[in-house]
Every structure is written in structure tokens, then in C-alpha cells.
Design a protein around this motif. Structure first.
Motif, PDB file in Angstrom:
ATOM      1  N   UNK A  87      27.518  46.149  35.232  1.00 19.12           N
ATOM      2  CA  UNK A  87      27.202  46.951  34.053  1.00 19.12           C
ATOM      3  C   UNK A  87      27.214  48.443  34.371  1.00 19.12           C
ATOM      4  N   UNK A  88      26.704  48.808  35.521  1.00 19.26           N
ATOM      5  CA  UNK A  88      26.656  50.213  35.899  1.00 19.26           C
ATOM      6  C   UNK A  88      28.043  50.789  36.141  1.00 19.26           C
ATOM      7  N   UNK A  89      28.905  50.010  36.788  1.00 20.39           N
ATOM      8  CA  UNK A  89      30.265  50.471  37.052  1.00 20.39           C
ATOM      9  C   UNK A  89      31.042  50.621  35.754  1.00 20.39           C
ATOM     10  N   UNK A  90      30.887  49.654  34.829  1.00 19.16           N
ATOM     11  CA  UNK A  90      31.566  49.739  33.542  1.00 19.16           C
ATOM     12  C   UNK A  90      31.170  51.015  32.804  1.00 19.16           C
ATOM     13  N   UNK A  91      29.893  51.358  32.865  1.00 18.56           N
ATOM     14  CA  UNK A  91      29.402  52.568  32.198  1.00 18.56           C
ATOM     15  C   UNK A  91      29.979  53.814  32.846  1.00 18.56           C
ATOM     16  N   UNK A  92      29.980  53.855  34.180  1.00 18.13           N
ATOM     17  CA  UNK A  92      30.493  55.015  34.902  1.00 18.13           C
ATOM     18  C   UNK A  92      31.981  55.244  34.628  1.00 18.13           C
ATOM     19  N   UNK A  93      32.752  54.159  34.544  1.00 17.32           N
ATOM     20  CA  UNK A  93      34.201  54.267  34.354  1.00 17.32           C
ATOM     21  C   UNK A  93      34.597  54.333  32.885  1.00 17.32           C
ATOM     22  N   UNK A  94      33.646  54.065  31.988  1.00 15.94           N
ATOM     23  CA  UNK A  94      33.945  54.118  30.560  1.00 15.94           C
ATOM     24  C   UNK A  94      34.841  52.995  30.090  1.00 15.94           C
TER      25      UNK A  94
ATOM     26  N   UNK B  48      37.284  44.048  32.467  1.00 15.98           N
ATOM     27  CA  UNK B  48      38.137  44.459  33.598  1.00 15.98           C
ATOM     28  C   UNK B  48      37.342  44.716  34.873  1.00 15.98           C
ATOM     29  N   UNK B  49      36.092  45.176  34.735  1.00 17.44           N
ATOM     30  CA  UNK B  49      35.249  45.389  35.908  1.00 17.44           C
ATOM     31  C   UNK B  49      34.946  44.055  36.574  1.00 17.44           C
ATOM     32  N   UNK B  50      34.618  43.054  35.757  1.00 16.07           N
ATOM     33  CA  UNK B  50      34.322  41.721  36.286  1.00 16.07           C
ATOM     34  C   UNK B  50      35.518  41.167  37.050  1.00 16.07           C
ATOM     35  N   UNK B  51      36.718  41.349  36.501  1.00 15.58           N
ATOM     36  CA  UNK B  51      37.922  40.835  37.157  1.00 15.58           C
ATOM     37  C   UNK B  51      38.214  41.586  38.452  1.00 15.58           C
ATOM     38  N   UNK B  52      38.026  42.909  38.432  1.00 17.05           N
ATOM     39  CA  UNK B  52      38.267  43.706  39.638  1.00 17.05           C
ATOM     40  C   UNK B  52      37.271  43.350  40.739  1.00 17.05           C
ATOM     41  N   UNK B  53      36.010  43.175  40.371  1.00 18.45           N
ATOM     42  CA  UNK B  53      34.988  42.817  41.353  1.00 18.45           C
ATOM     43  C   UNK B  53      35.247  41.427  41.932  1.00 18.45           C
ATOM     44  N   UNK B  54      35.688  40.506  41.079  1.00 14.54           N
ATOM     45  CA  UNK B  54      35.996  39.155  41.559  1.00 14.54           C
ATOM     46  C   UNK B  54      37.148  39.199  42.565  1.00 14.54           C
ATOM     47  N   UNK B  55      38.137  40.037  42.286  1.00  6.73           N
ATOM     48  CA  UNK B  55      39.267  40.169  43.203  1.00  6.73           C
ATOM     49  C   UNK B  55      38.818  40.756  44.542  1.00  6.73           C
ATOM     50  N   UNK B  56      37.986  41.780  44.498  1.00  5.19           N
ATOM     51  CA  UNK B  56      37.474  42.390  45.731  1.00  5.19           C
ATOM     52  C   UNK B  56      36.598  41.409  46.509  1.00  5.19           C
ATOM     53  N   UNK B  57      35.870  40.580  45.793  1.00  5.42           N
ATOM     54  CA  UNK B  57      35.051  39.558  46.455  1.00  5.42           C
ATOM     55  C   UNK B  57      35.949  38.537  47.150  1.00  5.42           C
ATOM     56  N   UNK B  58      37.008  38.104  46.470  1.00  2.00           N
ATOM     57  CA  UNK B  58      37.935  37.138  47.059  1.00  2.00           C
ATOM     58  C   UNK B  58      38.657  37.722  48.269  1.00  2.00           C
ATOM     59  N   UNK B  59      38.843  39.038  48.269  1.00  2.00           N
ATOM     60  CA  UNK B  59      39.520  39.701  49.380  1.00  2.00           C
ATOM     61  C   UNK B  59      38.570  39.998  50.539  1.00  2.00           C
ATOM     62  N   UNK B  60      37.283  39.667  50.364  1.00  5.38           N
ATOM     63  CA  UNK B  60      36.318  39.854  51.431  1.00  5.38           C
ATOM     64  C   UNK B  60      35.704  41.230  51.510  1.00  5.38           C
ATOM     65  N   UNK B  61      36.042  42.098  50.548  1.00  2.00           N
ATOM     66  CA  UNK B  61      35.498  43.457  50.544  1.00  2.00           C
ATOM     67  C   UNK B  61      34.054  43.453  50.044  1.00  2.00           C
ATOM     68  N   UNK B  62      33.747  42.573  49.095  1.00  2.99           N
ATOM     69  CA  UNK B  62      32.403  42.454  48.532  1.00  2.99           C
ATOM     70  C   UNK B  62      31.851  41.063  48.825  1.00  2.99           C
TER      71      UNK B  62
END
Length: 229
Positions: free
Chosen positions: A36-43, A48-62
Motif C-alpha cells: 500500500x505504501x509503495x502504491x501511494x508513493x508511485x501514484x 501492478x505493485x502486487x505483481x512487481x513485488x511477487x516477481x521480485x519475491x520469485x527472483x529472490x530479491x524479496x
């Protein structure tokens, strides 16, 4: 159809924005990030934030954070070593094929990339340094005319960006790799496939040794912090 065309691009932009904050050192290992905080910061909306975070999690970054949300995962030295071992083989192949197929293009278009990289180093701009490095290697992939190389390297570059950023922010004098890049380019431009491959592999192997040494010296910070972008 318009939504289907634009949504992936928005996810890519969000993914890139978060990764830049991680590689730039603002989001360090252990930093908590909340959708929620990232979505607010990026407007943007949360989707799309949920999808990007899921991708970063799958890549081992998060990884999952205690309670809720995600946090930036510590850098694992063994993972980094394995990643660079794979990169060395693929980069060597790309350099060899580039020398065999497109020596002329390397000679005419490559020097501008070398100048851009050295300019970024002189300015001490971390994200610009990483972007210039990526641009140089992707240029070689293009010259190799192997359409499988760039997609195969995509996941590697996501984590390479993070490793580079994690090391660069702790360096008083960032390591200048553009002498090595110039030597690789000269071998490719000369059509010397064997030398180009050797230099490409050597470049990645030396980068691996340097990055791992710095990561071991600094040690991953895992304290959870509330940081947004």
C-alpha cells in the motif's frame, strides 16, 4: 485490449523503480516494504505493485516479512557465486559470437558505450554506473545475434543489479571496470573470437571474486526497517 497492452509496461516500471531503490542502497537488506505504501508513493494502483513485488519475491530479491508485507532479502554469497559462474559461460559465448558476426558494428558503435560508462564512474552516480554496465553487455548480446541470450540473462541481471548496488554504496572509490570492457570491445572489433571469449569470461570471474569479497567484508544487514520509496 488497451489494458492488456499497457499493464505489463506499468508492472515493469514499478519493478524497475523498486529494484533501483534496492540497488541504490535506499532499501537495504532487512528493509520492510509494504504494498500500500509503495502504491501511494508511485501514484499507481495496488495491482501492478502486487505483481512487481511477487516477481521480485520469485527472483529472490524479496522475502516474507514477519507480520505482513515483504522485506529485502539478505544477499547470499553462495547464490551470488553460482549466478556469476553461469554468467561467465553465457557472457563468453556472447563475446565469441559478437566477434565472429559483428566486428564492424562493435568498432563503430561500441566506443560511445565505453565513454558513457567512464562518465558515470567519474560522476559517482551508482544507478548510472549500473545502467551503463548493463547497456554495454546488452550491446554484446545484440551483436551475438543469438536471440536466447538476452532472455536467459534477464533474471541474472535482476540480481546482478542488486549485488552491484549493494557493493557500490559501500565503496569510497567504486571499482572501474571500463578498462576491461574496452579490452573486450577491442577483441570483438578485431574479430578475435577466442580472445573475446576469454576476456568475457575473465571479466565476469574477476567481478565475482571482487563482489563476494566485499559482501563477506560488509556482511548482510538483516535488521528490519520501515522504509518506503
Amino acid at each position: 485490449m488497451k489494458i492488456l497492452e499497457t499493464q505489463p509496461k506499468l508492472v515493469e516500471q514499478v519493478h524497475r523503480a523498486i529494484l533501483e531503490e534496492i540497488s541504490g542502497g535506499k532499501l537495504r537488506p532487512g528493509s520492510r516494504i509494504i504494498q500500500e505504501q509503495i502504491a501511494k508513493e508511485l501514484g499507481v494502483s495496488r495491482q501492478p505493485v502486487q505483481q512487481a513485488l511477487a516477481l521480485l519475491r520469485n527472483q529472490g530479491v524479496l522475502r516474507d516479512a514477519p507480520g505482513r508485507g515483504l522485506l529485502v532479502a539478505p544477499l547470499d554469497v553462495k547464490y551470488v557465486r553460482n549466478m556469476y559462474d553461469m554468467r561467465a559461460v553465457i557472457e563468453g559465448l556472447a563475446c565469441r559470437r559478437a566477434a565472429e558476426l559483428n566486428a564492424k558494428q562493435a568498432k563503430t558503435k561500441g566506443p560511445a558505450l565505453i565513454r558513457a560508462g567512464r562518465k558515470a564512474v567519474a560522476a559517482g552516480a551508482y544507478n548510472a554506473m549500473i545502467s551503463a554496465d548493463m547497456a554495454f553487455h546488452h550491446f554484446i548480446y545484440l551483436l551475438s545475434e543469438n536471440p536466447f541470450i538476452a532472455p536467459a540473462m534477464e533474471a541474472h541481471w535482476t540480481n546482478t543489479q542488486r549485488v552491484m548496488g549493494g557493493v557500490l554504496v559501500n565503496e569510497e572509490q567504486p571499482r572501474n571496470v571500463w578498462g576491461q570492457h574496452e579490452a573486450m570491445l577491442e577483441a570483438i572489433a578485431a574479430g578475435d573470437a577466442q580472445k573475446a571469449e576469454e576476456l568475457g569470461r575473465q571479466h565476469i570471474s574477476q567481478a565475482a571474486d571482487f563482489m563476494i569479497q566485499r559482501l563477506q567484508e560488509n556482511g548482510p544487514a538483516v535488521e528490519v526497517e520501515e522504509i518506503t520509496i
